[in-house]
Every structure is written in C-alpha cells, then in structure tokens.
Design a protein around this motif. Structure first.
Motif, PDB file in Angstrom:
ATOM      1  N   GLY A   1     -29.859  17.790  60.210  1.00 48.34           N
ATOM      2  CA  GLY A   1     -28.487  17.849  60.699  1.00 48.34           C
ATOM      3  C   GLY A   1     -28.386  18.870  61.299  1.00 48.34           C
TER       4      GLY A   1
ATOM      5  N   SER B   1     -28.650  13.420  66.054  1.00 53.50           N
ATOM      6  CA  SER B   1     -29.364  14.363  66.055  1.00 53.50           C
ATOM      7  C   SER B   1     -30.168  14.730  64.382  1.00 53.50           C
ATOM      8  N   ARG B   2     -29.891  14.456  63.957  1.00 54.68           N
ATOM      9  CA  ARG B   2     -30.675  14.377  62.504  1.00 54.68           C
ATOM     10  C   ARG B   2     -32.280  13.188  62.881  1.00 54.68           C
TER      11      ARG B   2
ATOM     12  N   GLU C   1     -24.004  12.389  63.959  1.00 52.43           N
ATOM     13  CA  GLU C   1     -25.071  13.211  62.843  1.00 52.43           C
ATOM     14  C   GLU C   1     -26.173  12.748  63.174  1.00 52.43           C
ATOM     15  N   ARG C   2     -26.662  11.335  62.546  1.00 53.97           N
ATOM     16  CA  ARG C   2     -26.895  10.374  62.693  1.00 53.97           C
ATOM     17  C   ARG C   2     -28.148  10.956  63.879  1.00 53.97           C
TER      18      ARG C   2
ATOM     19  N   ALA D   1     -23.717  19.029  69.643  1.00 52.32           N
ATOM     20  CA  ALA D   1     -24.185  19.910  69.140  1.00 52.32           C
ATOM     21  C   ALA D   1     -25.009  21.064  69.105  1.00 52.32           C
TER      22      ALA D   1
ATOM     23  N   LEU E   1     -21.442  20.252  65.229  1.00 51.98           N
ATOM     24  CA  LEU E   1     -20.819  18.963  66.149  1.00 51.98           C
ATOM     25  C   LEU E   1     -19.989  19.005  65.676  1.00 51.98           C
TER      26      LEU E   1
ATOM     27  N   ASP F   1     -19.821  10.380  62.047  1.00 50.69           N
ATOM     28  CA  ASP F   1     -21.234  10.208  60.953  1.00 50.69           C
ATOM     29  C   ASP F   1     -22.671   9.874  61.858  1.00 50.69           C
TER      30      ASP F   1
END
Lengths: 239, 239
Positions: free
Chosen positions: B86, B79-80, B76-77, B114, B90, B73
């Motif tokens: 997103g 990366s965003r 992913e954050r 990613a 990943l 999580d």
DNA sequence: TCAATAGTGTCTGTTAGACATTATGGA
DNA sequence: TCCATAATGTCTAACAGACACTATTGA
C-alpha cells in the motif's frame, strides 16, 4: 410549457428528471457568500417525492452529469440557475462517493465551489436561500461533506488565489477586506501589517470614494486591481 | 485459475473486465516517485484489444469504480496492485471528464495521487514501469491531464503536508531532502536557511548513521520525525 | 596535497507585529 | 466636547539570504 418561460427552478427540475444523456454521477455546486459576518451556502428546496411528508427539506443545487459535457460547464449552469448570473469564481473541489446518500441516485457526485459577492440577491423564483455553514438544516450526508470540503478548499486557497475579492462587492473598505481574511483564515490579523502587505502586493487600488459607517472616520473605498508583479516567495514553509 | 495465484496484473485485468457492480466512472492512480533527479509516474501496459496493432501502449493503473465502495479504498487497491504494498500517501486529485478519451469507456475518471519512496522497486509481474513526467509515452488525453494535475497537486502541498518525506526512503541526508524540495518547488534554496528552518520546525531527527557518497565529507542520515509543534503561520501571503 | 561535499557561524536587509500617534467623522 | 474608527509612523524581534569558514572524506 415553453422552456423560455420556465423559471430557473423549473429548468433545473426538468434537467434533474431522468434524461437519456444522464450518466452515473451528479454535479453539485456549493455557492458560498458572506452573510452577517459568516460564510453561508446556497440551498434550494428538495423535490418532494410523492408520499413524502411535508417537512421542508433542502439540498445543494445540482444536476445529473452528462456523458459528453465538460464538468465545469454543468457547474456554471447550475450556478446560473440559482443566482441568475454566472459565478465570478468556480473551481472543482473533488469527487464524493463513499456510499453516503445523495438526493439523486448517482453513486458519485462531483462538487464545485462558486463564490458570490456579499450582498448579491438570489432571485425569488429560485426558491432557495443562503444558510450559515455553521448552522445548516438537515442535508444528505454527502452534501454535508461537500460543503465542508468546499469551505476548506476556499480557506486553503485564500493566500494564493483572489478568493477574498470574489466574496466582496467591486468596491470595499480595507477593514471589510481584513475582516473577510480573518473570517477565512480564522485568526486575527495585524492592521498595519495587513495594509503594508497589501501595498507591497499591489493588488488593490484606491477609488476616490469614501464611506461613512456610523461613527468614526470614513473609510476609503478600494477595488481589486492586481498589477503585474512576480515575486518568488521567500523561504520554505514546513508544516 | 485461482485468484490466489493470480499476479497483480492479472487481478487488475480481471477487475477491469465488465462486472455487475461497475458504475460509470473509473478510479485512476498517479503513482509518483523520484528517479534520476526527476519526478516519474508509474504506467502499466494497456490491454491489447483484438485487432489492435502491436505497438506498445501504456496507461495509468486504474479500475472501474464500484457503486458502493469508498473511492480511496479502490485507489489504494490499485496502488497495491502496482507496487505490491500500500502507498504511504494517497490523496484525491479530482474528477476528470470533459469528453477527453480514456482507455475505459467511463465518461468520468477520479484521479488519485500516491507517493512512492525513491528506490522502491515495482514487482516484475506488474508489467509496468516508471516514466519521467517530462518524457511520457503516448497516453489517453484524460490520463495526461490527470498526471499534470497530480504533479501540480503535490507541488502545491509540499509546504503544508509531508509529501517530500513520502518520496524519500526512511533515512536520507539533508542534501537529498533539499534537492527534493528544489525539484518540487522548481527553485533553488539556500542551504543554511533550509537547515535552520528544518531545525526550527523540528520535523526531522538525526540517526547515528553516516553515508559517504564518493568524495567529500560523509553526510549524516536523518529520519522524518515530526514533533508536536503548533505555530500559527505569521502574516498573510497575497498572490 | 587538492578537490569536493557537509555543516555552521556571522552579518545584513526585509518584514511581521507591537505600539503610539494623527486624522476625521458622528453623537 | 468626546468617542469611535481610519490611517500611518516608529521600533523591535524574527528570519531569509549572502558569505565565509571549518570539517572530513576520496583521489
């Protein structure tokens, strides 16, 4: 008590007790071996906390991470504490957190996988034992996840790294080697093809010993002896 | 300043400043894409500490790990925050420590990789850029190691996971796909064999669009469309 | 028209798997 | 002797790579 006289189990327990150099993670090692035709992982008795009930509890061997040490060094020490000698193969599997519980209080655990040749004996003072990975006792969820990942890790590398040979004694029969590959790959292999591929890859060499196993023709013993051989793999594998 | 109005860069910087939920590790993400026929990794400007000289410094996007959150999580954050959306792919690469320096003070870093489709644009307020992995600016040693491991990770999985398709736009020509495989595998592939294998694997399907690229016959565009297809790989690969 | 790239058909050498056969011990 | 297992030779289908060829565009 002198550290020189402490058993591996005592040394590990001493190290696991809070120390100034402790960081916020643990280093856990999945020691895998082959036992009765199955993959088995080494577990040690969990520390009984005061007031905890007496039922036997198990844990992966681990120790708290030190801030200024290489991860692999800690993992090798954990392995040696369990088996008495350093592992022939040691590789990081990954980091595990995700809120799953761990025997220690660390929010994060770094898992390693170590391979132990079949038949190697765990010293008695370790206080541990090997358990088939398909029949494990109750474990902390995070450690269960690490064992699953370690097995998957080994299975993925079996074709690219000599993991199978690290799970066998120094000499072995080709049938033993094939059975191990079938165990790791979870599929049957063709005997003649298997031996042709072995011969082409030139990664084993025969010894002059033979082993008779009950009935049937005795099998020649081989040893792992990779020769310089560079052959780019043909084709691509889509999946 | 309202968090709703903050840019991704500002949000990330706020998160990187010490917070009560911070644990002793960082989560670093290697965002890879294809740029000018080379693999490239996303870097962002490092925080200028007071008194530091003005030379431009770069770092992998990262944030401190939280004790009670899933690692993926956080990754992913991160990366965003860099790309605005997103990631399509990943995966964890591993944990890195070993005393190598890191922009943060964490003794341990968990690296993720990613994949970003070629041609995707990084929002301007991210304050970052893509750099070819063979021509990176000065980086903390630990982050350099993470980039190397991320590239190796992708190369190892290219035959077993659809990583190549995550590095391409939704539609692409078969020549583009082959060039990408050749880049990742670092070897030439045979055109007819490559297309035969693709057809057999049934993982792409043609669209009714064609693209003319300068001279030569236009190429048909394909999209990634894996069909149910279970075929156990034949043979064993010894290496 | 030529050049450049896409896409495909055919041939050949390699190899995985099927099958059969020989080899060699113990019961 | 029979049986079980080791080890190997032969055949075939699948497939990777070489090569040549056609197709279709821009210059």
């Amino acid at each position: 008590m002198s550290p020189l006289l402490a058993s591996p189990r005592q040394r590990a327990a001493t190290r696991r007790s809070a120390s100034p150099r402790t960081a916020g993670y643990s280093v856990d090692v999945v020691l895998l071996t082959v036992l009765d035709g199955q993959l088995a992982a080494a577990l040690v008795r969990a520390e009984g906390r005061p007031g905890e009930r007496l039922r036997e509890r198990w844990t992966l061997p681990w120790e708290p991470g030190a801030a200024d040490e290489a991860l692999a060094d800690a993992a090798e020490r954990v392995s040696r504490d369990v088996m008495g000698v350093g592992p022939h193969y040691l590789e990081q599997v990954g980091a595990f957190g995700d809120g799953k519980r761990h025997p220690g209080t660390a929010p994060l655990s770094v898992a390693f996988v170590a391979l132990v040749p079949a038949g190697a004996v765990m010293p008695a003072d370790t206080g541990g034992d090997f358990f088939p990975v398909n029949d494990l006792p109750a474990l902390a969820p995070r450690q269960r996840a690490m064992i699953d990942a370690a097995v998957a890790h080994v299975q993925q590398r079996v074709g690219h790294a000599p993991v199978a040979f690290r799970l066998l004694p120094t000499t072995f029969t080709l049938s033993e080697l094939q059975e191990l590959y079938e165990l790791l790959l979870d599929r049957r292999l063709h005997k003649a093809s298997f031996r042709r591929s072995l011969q082409a890859a030139r990664i084993v060499e025969p010894t002059d010993e033979w082993r008779s196993e009950g009935r049937g023709r005795p099998a020649q013993l081989f040893r792992y002896a990779p020769r310089r051989r560079r052959s780019a793999p043909r084709g691509i594998r889509f999946e």
